[in-house]
Scaffold this active site. Structure first.
Site, PDB file in Angstrom:
ATOM      1  N   GLN A 196       0.829  -1.214   0.000  1.00 42.51           N
ATOM      2  CA  GLN A 196       0.000   0.000   0.000  1.00 42.51           C
ATOM      3  C   GLN A 196       0.864   1.266   0.000  1.00 42.51           C
ATOM      4  O   GLN A 196       0.505   2.267  -0.642  1.00 42.51           O
ATOM      5  CB  GLN A 196      -1.012   0.009   1.160  1.00 42.51           C
ATOM      6  CG  GLN A 196      -0.460  -0.111   2.572  1.00 42.51           C
ATOM      7  CD  GLN A 196      -0.149  -1.549   2.983  1.00 42.51           C
ATOM      8  OE1 GLN A 196      -0.094  -2.448   2.152  1.00 42.51           O
ATOM      9  NE2 GLN A 196       0.075  -1.781   4.270  1.00 42.51           N
ATOM     10  N   SER A 242      19.400 -11.506   1.722  1.00 43.34           N
ATOM     11  CA  SER A 242      20.834 -11.190   1.809  1.00 43.34           C
ATOM     12  C   SER A 242      21.714 -12.411   1.510  1.00 43.34           C
ATOM     13  O   SER A 242      21.309 -13.547   1.758  1.00 43.34           O
ATOM     14  CB  SER A 242      21.174 -10.715   3.217  1.00 43.34           C
ATOM     15  OG  SER A 242      20.530  -9.519   3.462  1.00 43.34           O
ATOM     16  N   GLN A 264      24.972 -12.351   7.877  1.00 40.39           N
ATOM     17  CA  GLN A 264      23.936 -12.246   6.841  1.00 40.39           C
ATOM     18  C   GLN A 264      22.813 -13.245   7.083  1.00 40.39           C
ATOM     19  O   GLN A 264      21.645 -12.959   6.822  1.00 40.39           O
ATOM     20  CB  GLN A 264      24.531 -12.417   5.447  1.00 40.39           C
ATOM     21  CG  GLN A 264      25.428 -11.262   5.067  1.00 40.39           C
ATOM     22  CD  GLN A 264      24.807  -9.901   5.348  1.00 40.39           C
ATOM     23  OE1 GLN A 264      23.953  -9.422   4.628  1.00 40.39           O
ATOM     24  NE2 GLN A 264      25.233  -9.265   6.437  1.00 40.39           N
ATOM     25  N   HIS A 267      19.651 -12.151   8.990  1.00 42.43           N
ATOM     26  CA  HIS A 267      18.636 -11.278   8.380  1.00 42.43           C
ATOM     27  C   HIS A 267      17.340 -12.033   8.119  1.00 42.43           C
ATOM     28  O   HIS A 267      16.257 -11.483   8.242  1.00 42.43           O
ATOM     29  CB  HIS A 267      19.132 -10.745   7.028  1.00 42.43           C
ATOM     30  CG  HIS A 267      19.958  -9.506   7.155  1.00 42.43           C
ATOM     31  ND1 HIS A 267      19.448  -8.317   7.583  1.00 42.43           N
ATOM     32  CD2 HIS A 267      21.274  -9.279   6.907  1.00 42.43           C
ATOM     33  CE1 HIS A 267      20.400  -7.397   7.594  1.00 42.43           C
ATOM     34  NE2 HIS A 267      21.524  -7.960   7.192  1.00 42.43           N
ATOM     35  N   GLU A 332      25.988 -11.156  -3.593  1.00 44.47           N
ATOM     36  CA  GLU A 332      25.762  -9.769  -3.169  1.00 44.47           C
ATOM     37  C   GLU A 332      27.024  -9.243  -2.455  1.00 44.47           C
ATOM     38  O   GLU A 332      27.534  -8.192  -2.767  1.00 44.47           O
ATOM     39  CB  GLU A 332      24.554  -9.736  -2.216  1.00 44.47           C
ATOM     40  CG  GLU A 332      24.231  -8.358  -1.691  1.00 44.47           C
ATOM     41  CD  GLU A 332      23.193  -8.384  -0.572  1.00 44.47           C
ATOM     42  OE1 GLU A 332      23.030  -9.427   0.093  1.00 44.47           O
ATOM     43  OE2 GLU A 332      22.557  -7.331  -0.355  1.00 44.47           O
ATOM     44  N   HIS A 333      27.506 -10.029  -1.476  1.00 46.44           N
ATOM     45  CA  HIS A 333      28.717  -9.651  -0.737  1.00 46.44           C
ATOM     46  C   HIS A 333      29.761 -10.741  -0.897  1.00 46.44           C
ATOM     47  O   HIS A 333      29.458 -11.912  -0.684  1.00 46.44           O
ATOM     48  CB  HIS A 333      28.443  -9.545   0.765  1.00 46.44           C
ATOM     49  CG  HIS A 333      27.327  -8.621   1.124  1.00 46.44           C
ATOM     50  ND1 HIS A 333      26.088  -9.066   1.518  1.00 46.44           N
ATOM     51  CD2 HIS A 333      27.276  -7.269   1.148  1.00 46.44           C
ATOM     52  CE1 HIS A 333      25.316  -8.017   1.784  1.00 46.44           C
ATOM     53  NE2 HIS A 333      26.005  -6.921   1.563  1.00 46.44           N
ATOM     54  N   ASP A 366      27.798  -2.832   5.891  1.00 48.71           N
ATOM     55  CA  ASP A 366      26.368  -2.643   6.145  1.00 48.71           C
ATOM     56  C   ASP A 366      26.084  -1.311   6.829  1.00 48.71           C
ATOM     57  O   ASP A 366      24.984  -0.772   6.707  1.00 48.71           O
ATOM     58  CB  ASP A 366      25.830  -3.775   7.025  1.00 48.71           C
ATOM     59  CG  ASP A 366      25.500  -5.013   6.222  1.00 48.71           C
ATOM     60  OD1 ASP A 366      25.468  -4.919   4.981  1.00 48.71           O
ATOM     61  OD2 ASP A 366      25.271  -6.078   6.833  1.00 48.71           O
ATOM     62  N   HIS A 425      10.607  13.273 -42.409  1.00 49.51           N
ATOM     63  CA  HIS A 425      11.931  13.337 -41.769  1.00 49.51           C
ATOM     64  C   HIS A 425      12.950  13.904 -42.774  1.00 49.51           C
ATOM     65  O   HIS A 425      13.722  14.803 -42.461  1.00 49.51           O
ATOM     66  CB  HIS A 425      12.425  11.948 -41.356  1.00 49.51           C
ATOM     67  CG  HIS A 425      11.754  11.358 -40.162  1.00 49.51           C
ATOM     68  ND1 HIS A 425      10.442  11.017 -40.151  1.00 49.51           N
ATOM     69  CD2 HIS A 425      12.245  11.025 -38.933  1.00 49.51           C
ATOM     70  CE1 HIS A 425      10.127  10.496 -38.975  1.00 49.51           C
ATOM     71  NE2 HIS A 425      11.214  10.500 -38.218  1.00 49.51           N
TER      72      HIS A 425
END
Ligand SMILES: NC(=O)c1ccc[n+]([C@@H]2O[C@H](COP(=O)([O-])OP(=O)(O)OC[C@H]3O[C@@H](n4cnc5c(N)ncnc54)[C@H](O)[C@@H]3O)[C@@H](O)[C@H]2O)c1
Ligand SMILES: N[C@H](CO)Cc1c[nH]c[nH+]1
Ligand SMILES: [Zn+2]
Length: 440
Positions: A196, A242, A264, A267, A332-333, A366, A425
């Site tokens: 929302q 993560s 990680q 998470h 990601e890491h 982080d 054109h």
């Protein structure tokens, strides 16, 4: 609570590739029920605006508000939060903000132009986005660090108005999140979340202004909503759970590496934590550390589930092979806990952020190293980059022909336009051709 049964893989096993593929599989944002729920929420917000926003916020965040004014957090409340937190917390937020700002200042792009001999000028103008929405997750945990990581690059780019949304389930407003918003310079804050909030930012309501781009991580409802409103607004990326991948030569304290994997894993149950090493006795030592340290952890059950489902200890022949597998995973890491990590940088093709050496745990990235912690996940580091100032900038091409330049380019355009059967054109270009100057 039982210990962790973490997958052990050996790159020399025949089934290795299949096992690795199995481990990396994560069904991103595809659940049919979630899609239906989110589509309905977006539709309701488009049709009923604030009324629907209040209804969903009361329902999902267990609030009992009657008006959207109650969902706005005033600038005075942000300042009050900054005064309310401890001196130590204020100092840490300020120091982190300053390091993040300094790093992102380096990413600013410049407009540029060049002139041709006939006086024609070509170039590119860089402009900040006008208004951006930042989603700060707040369902299960509060993330003041994500406020800094999303808002500071927007402000460095020059975005005039940053609207932040954050859910406050059970009316729990997190003072650190508000203090971080004050430090980062957020312009307006609304305590709404989920699909929302994303829909309100995308389409606008009587109270929440529509934005040009929505950035920031969130759960599956947030990610699905961002995917659905893309096109109406820009989005940064769809962030999955993560991930951390550690490559270690076996000479780093195993407790340190176990805790890096935990950092990680804590998470999310779906987070991914992998260690690759050529030293099999070291993999065993880290496994022992994992089982020794786990009972001490506050989020032990989440860590246990994450390591049991998507954790792995992989034995390889050497560091070169570890890098080869890293490029396949595109984490990601990536932590390179090895001697002279610099020598491997040129061959690491895919990773969101690369943490070099034994004294660079991912956790520093982080919070306060400086680079952004919003990074590509689920292998998308193959084609995308960390969130940065460039995500809040856009470019316009600049074209300014001299009369002489228009004659030369007009001849080229005319031929190509007639080849495409586009006479208007062609004639538009031909009107600018100066016949007299053609012989010069
Ligand atoms: N990649 C990053 O940089 C980064 C940083 C911080 C957090 N994260 C991730 O962001 C995520 C945050 O998730 P979260 O849940 O804590 O907070 P969230 O703010 O993303 O989601 C909470 C909202 O989800 C909605 N929701 C919950 N259940 C729903 C249902 N059944 N139907 C419809 N809507 C529902 C509610 O509106 C609620 O306000 C975590 O996965 C975390 O790991 C990522
Ligand atoms: N590691 C997360 C991104 O993958 C970001 C974060 C926020 N707070 C702690 N960590
Ligand atoms: Zn983290």
């Amino acid at each position: 609570m039982s210990g962790v049964s973490i997958t052990r893989l050996n790159s020399s096993a025949e089934s290795f590739n299949q096992q690795l593929d199995e481990l990396l599989k994560w069904e991103a944002v595809s659940d049919l029920n979630v899609n239906q729920t989110v589509a309905e929420i977006i539709n309701q917000i488009r049709q009923h605006g604030d009324e629907a926003l209040i209804k969903y916020t009361n329902q999902f965040d267990r609030l009992s508000v009657d008006s959207v004014e109650e969902l706005a957090i005033s600038p005075e409340a942000l300042q009050a939060a900054l005064e309310q937190i401890s001196f130590e917390q204020k100092q840490a937020l300020t120091e982190a903000a300053s390091r993040i700002r300094q790093y992102h200042e380096e990413q600013k792009s410049c407009s540029w132009q060049y002139a041709e001999l006939d006086g024609t000028i070509l170039g590119q103008q860089v402009m900040p986005l006008d208004r951006v929405g930042v989603y700060v997750p707040g369902g299960k945990a509060a993330y003041p660090s994500s406020v800094l990581m999303n808002v500071i690059p927007a402000k460095v780019a020059g975005v005039k108005e940053v609207i932040m949304v954050v859910p406050t389930p059970d009316d729990q407003v997190n003072a650190l999140v508000l203090a971080a918003a004050a430090i980062a310079g957020v312009d307006k804050v609304f305590r709404v979340g989920g699909a929302q909030a994303v829909a309100a930012l995308a389409y606008g309501t009587a109270t929440i202004p529509s934005v040009d781009k929505i950035v920031g991580p969130g759960n599956i409802y947030v990610a699905t909503a961002k995917r659905m409103v893309f096109g109406q607004v820009g989005i940064d990326m769809i962030a999955g759970p993560s991930e951390i991948l550690v490559v270690c030569d076996g000479k780093t304290n195993p407790d340190w590496i176990a805790m890096d994997l935990f950092s990680q894993a804590e998470h999310d149950e779906d987070a991914q934590a992998i260690l690759i090493s050529p030293d099999s006795s070291y993999l065993e030592a880290v496994e022992s550390s994992i089982n020794k340290l786990l009972p001490e952890m506050e989020r032990a059950e989440i860590i246990r589930q994450s390591l049991s489902c998507r954790g792995a200890l992989i034995q390889v022949a050497d560091i070169d092979e570890a890098i080869e597998i890293t490029n396949r995973i595109a984490p990601e890491h990536l932590e390179l806990s090895i001697e002279n990590p610099e020598q491997y940088l040129p061959v690491i093709r895919h990773a969101g952020a690369i943490f070099m050496g034994r004294h660079t745990p991912e956790a520093l990235g982080d919070y306060c190293a400086g680079p952004n912690h919003v990074l590509p996940t689920s292998g998308t580091a193959r084609f995308s980059s960390p969130l940065g100032v460039y995500d809040f900038e856009k470019r316009s091409s600049i074209i300014n022909f001299s009369a002489k330049g228009a004659t030369k380019a007009g001849l080229v355009a005319s031929v190509l336009a007639r080849g495409e059967g586009l006479t208007a054109h062609a004639r538009s270009a031909e009107f600018r051709i100066d016949k007299q100057s053609m012989g010069e």
